[in-house]
Design a protein around this motif. Structure first.
Motif, mmCIF file in Angstrom:
data_model
loop_
_atom_site.group_PDB
_atom_site.id
_atom_site.type_symbol
_atom_site.label_atom_id
_atom_site.label_comp_id
_atom_site.label_asym_id
_atom_site.label_seq_id
_atom_site.Cartn_x
_atom_site.Cartn_y
_atom_site.Cartn_z
ATOM 1 N N VAL A 66 0.859 -1.181 0.000
ATOM 2 C CA VAL A 66 0.000 0.000 0.000
ATOM 3 C C VAL A 66 0.895 1.230 0.000
ATOM 4 O O VAL A 66 1.761 1.376 0.862
ATOM 5 N N GLU A 67 0.670 2.092 -0.989
ATOM 6 C CA GLU A 67 1.442 3.329 -1.118
ATOM 7 C C GLU A 67 0.499 4.515 -1.003
ATOM 8 O O GLU A 67 -0.621 4.476 -1.528
ATOM 9 N N VAL A 68 0.954 5.575 -0.346
ATOM 10 C CA VAL A 68 0.144 6.777 -0.149
ATOM 11 C C VAL A 68 0.918 7.986 -0.657
ATOM 12 O O VAL A 68 2.075 8.195 -0.281
ATOM 13 N N VAL A 69 0.260 8.784 -1.518
ATOM 14 C CA VAL A 69 0.863 9.974 -2.095
ATOM 15 C C VAL A 69 -0.117 11.135 -1.932
ATOM 16 O O VAL A 69 -1.311 10.987 -2.230
ATOM 17 N N ALA A 70 0.377 12.268 -1.456
ATOM 18 C CA ALA A 70 -0.442 13.481 -1.399
ATOM 19 C C ALA A 70 -0.385 14.146 -2.767
ATOM 20 O O ALA A 70 0.690 14.519 -3.237
ATOM 21 N N ILE A 71 -1.543 14.265 -3.410
ATOM 22 C CA ILE A 71 -1.630 14.953 -4.696
ATOM 23 C C ILE A 71 -1.544 16.458 -4.463
ATOM 24 O O ILE A 71 -0.878 17.180 -5.185
ATOM 25 N N ASP A 72 -2.254 16.913 -3.445
ATOM 26 C CA ASP A 72 -2.170 18.296 -2.978
ATOM 27 C C ASP A 72 -2.591 18.297 -1.514
ATOM 28 O O ASP A 72 -2.652 17.240 -0.886
ATOM 29 N N ALA A 73 -2.890 19.456 -0.959
ATOM 30 C CA ALA A 73 -3.195 19.555 0.469
ATOM 31 C C ALA A 73 -4.498 18.858 0.853
ATOM 32 O O ALA A 73 -4.706 18.547 2.028
ATOM 33 N N GLU A 74 -5.377 18.575 -0.111
ATOM 34 C CA GLU A 74 -6.681 17.987 0.210
ATOM 35 C C GLU A 74 -6.999 16.704 -0.547
ATOM 36 O O GLU A 74 -8.079 16.164 -0.396
ATOM 37 N N ILE A 75 -6.093 16.221 -1.366
ATOM 38 C CA ILE A 75 -6.357 15.010 -2.141
ATOM 39 C C ILE A 75 -5.163 14.065 -2.012
ATOM 40 O O ILE A 75 -4.016 14.484 -2.164
ATOM 41 N N VAL A 76 -5.468 12.800 -1.730
ATOM 42 C CA VAL A 76 -4.415 11.783 -1.689
ATOM 43 C C VAL A 76 -4.755 10.665 -2.655
ATOM 44 O O VAL A 76 -5.910 10.450 -2.992
ATOM 45 N N ARG A 77 -3.707 9.985 -3.090
ATOM 46 C CA ARG A 77 -3.874 8.788 -3.900
ATOM 47 C C ARG A 77 -3.328 7.612 -3.105
ATOM 48 O O ARG A 77 -2.220 7.667 -2.577
ATOM 49 N N VAL A 78 -4.166 6.582 -2.966
ATOM 50 C CA VAL A 78 -3.702 5.326 -2.373
ATOM 51 C C VAL A 78 -3.639 4.306 -3.489
ATOM 52 O O VAL A 78 -4.484 4.301 -4.383
ATOM 53 N N GLU A 79 -2.623 3.472 -3.418
ATOM 54 C CA GLU A 79 -2.433 2.467 -4.444
ATOM 55 C C GLU A 79 -2.114 1.148 -3.758
ATOM 56 O O GLU A 79 -1.213 1.081 -2.935
ATOM 57 N N VAL A 80 -2.880 0.126 -4.078
ATOM 58 C CA VAL A 80 -2.666 -1.202 -3.511
ATOM 59 C C VAL A 80 -2.152 -2.097 -4.631
ATOM 60 O O VAL A 80 -2.842 -2.313 -5.621
ATOM 61 N N THR A 81 -0.931 -2.591 -4.456
ATOM 62 C CA THR A 81 -0.321 -3.477 -5.437
ATOM 63 C C THR A 81 -0.457 -4.913 -4.949
ATOM 64 O O THR A 81 -0.143 -5.217 -3.799
ATOM 65 N N ASP A 82 -0.941 -5.772 -5.834
ATOM 66 C CA ASP A 82 -1.115 -7.190 -5.482
ATOM 67 C C ASP A 82 -0.226 -8.053 -6.374
ATOM 68 O O ASP A 82 0.458 -7.550 -7.259
ATOM 69 N N ASP A 83 -0.251 -9.349 -6.117
ATOM 70 C CA ASP A 83 0.597 -10.294 -6.847
ATOM 71 C C ASP A 83 -0.035 -10.808 -8.136
ATOM 72 O O ASP A 83 0.489 -11.719 -8.767
ATOM 73 N N GLY A 84 -1.160 -10.225 -8.538
ATOM 74 C CA GLY A 84 -1.753 -10.541 -9.830
ATOM 75 C C GLY A 84 -2.832 -11.603 -9.811
ATOM 76 O O GLY A 84 -2.969 -12.371 -8.869
ATOM 77 N N ALA A 85 -3.628 -11.593 -10.870
ATOM 78 C CA ALA A 85 -4.730 -12.539 -11.059
ATOM 79 C C ALA A 85 -5.067 -12.584 -12.539
ATOM 80 O O ALA A 85 -4.581 -11.766 -13.330
ATOM 81 N N ASP A 86 -5.914 -13.520 -12.902
ATOM 82 C CA ASP A 86 -6.339 -13.652 -14.299
ATOM 83 C C ASP A 86 -7.447 -12.670 -14.667
ATOM 84 O O ASP A 86 -7.800 -12.557 -15.832
ATOM 85 N N THR A 87 -7.992 -11.996 -13.697
ATOM 86 C CA THR A 87 -9.097 -11.072 -13.928
ATOM 87 C C THR A 87 -8.646 -9.633 -13.693
ATOM 88 O O THR A 87 -7.623 -9.392 -13.061
ATOM 89 N N VAL A 88 -9.411 -8.693 -14.200
ATOM 90 C CA VAL A 88 -9.161 -7.270 -13.965
ATOM 91 C C VAL A 88 -10.277 -6.752 -13.071
ATOM 92 O O VAL A 88 -11.455 -7.025 -13.329
ATOM 93 N N PRO A 89 -9.933 -6.011 -12.009
ATOM 94 C CA PRO A 89 -10.969 -5.488 -11.115
ATOM 95 C C PRO A 89 -11.956 -4.608 -11.870
ATOM 96 O O PRO A 89 -11.574 -3.787 -12.706
ATOM 97 N N ARG A 90 -13.240 -4.804 -11.581
ATOM 98 C CA ARG A 90 -14.286 -3.985 -12.194
ATOM 99 C C ARG A 90 -15.471 -3.917 -11.239
ATOM 100 O O ARG A 90 -15.692 -4.818 -10.432
ATOM 101 N N VAL A 91 -16.223 -2.864 -11.376
ATOM 102 C CA VAL A 91 -17.454 -2.712 -10.593
ATOM 103 C C VAL A 91 -18.462 -3.707 -11.137
ATOM 104 O O VAL A 91 -18.603 -3.855 -12.351
ATOM 105 N N ARG A 92 -19.149 -4.390 -10.253
ATOM 106 C CA ARG A 92 -20.172 -5.340 -10.711
ATOM 107 C C ARG A 92 -21.508 -5.003 -10.070
ATOM 108 O O ARG A 92 -21.578 -4.288 -9.079
ATOM 109 N N VAL A 93 -22.539 -5.519 -10.663
ATOM 110 C CA VAL A 93 -23.885 -5.320 -10.137
ATOM 111 C C VAL A 93 -24.193 -6.492 -9.210
ATOM 112 O O VAL A 93 -24.099 -7.643 -9.606
ATOM 113 N N SER A 94 -24.532 -6.184 -7.981
ATOM 114 C CA SER A 94 -24.853 -7.214 -6.994
ATOM 115 C C SER A 94 -26.349 -7.213 -6.729
ATOM 116 O O SER A 94 -26.987 -6.157 -6.709
#
Length: 157
Positions: A66-94
């Motif tokens: 997990v990496e955290v970067v401040a874009i500016d004083a009020e916005i941050v970017r978090v990035e979670v790096t994983d070891d990979g999978a055969d699928t790409v994350p996507r929003v689904r309808v539940s």
């Protein structure tokens, strides 16, 4: 202000690491002066949890970064790096009775924007940018609607 690296944590691919990641990100953001860290922590929980359930990070010897970067004083970017999978994350309808499948929908609702970067060696990074400034007037205590109001506020700038 140019982007500022706030920190990184590399954790084993076990369930308890989600809570540790959430806590560490909260501490990084608080130390950097960001006030509204709850949405970021929620997103970290969702993304780290997804990495453990849906990728090789949850297998023996797997890790989540997990990496955290401040874009500016009020916005941050978090990035979670994983070891990979055969699928790409996507929003689904539940369905109404489904117990799972709403995590990325939640990330989409709370973040300003999010996405996936494919990295070498089968790894990938799922990231989100989140507003951490003061709560928009009239939105306190309204859960995800506060995230929607913040997102609209950012677009209006």
């Amino acid at each position: 202000m140019k982007e500022r690296f706030l920190g990184e944590v590399v954790l084993p691919g076990v369930a308890h690491s989600v809570a540790v990641a959430r806590h560490c990100v909260g501490e990084m953001l608080a130390a950097a002066g960001h006030r509204g860290v709850e949405d970021v922590q929620l997103i970290v929980s969702e993304l780290a949890g997804n990495a453990l359930v849906h990728t090789a990070s949850g297998l023996y010897g797997g890790v989540v970064t997990v990496e955290v970067v401040a874009i500016d004083a009020e916005i941050v970017r978090v990035e979670v790096t994983d070891d990979g999978a055969d699928t790409v994350p996507r929003v689904r309808v539940s369905g109404d009775d489904d117990c799972h499948g709403r995590g990325l929908w939640l990330v989409e609702q709370v973040s300003l924007k999010w996405g996936v970067r494919l990295l070498g060696a089968g790894q990938r990074a799922v990231w989100a940018e989140v507003f951490t400034g003061q709560v928009v007037p009239g939105c306190a205590g309204k859960g995800m609607m506060a995230g929607v109001a913040r997102r609209e506020r950012e677009v209006e700038r």
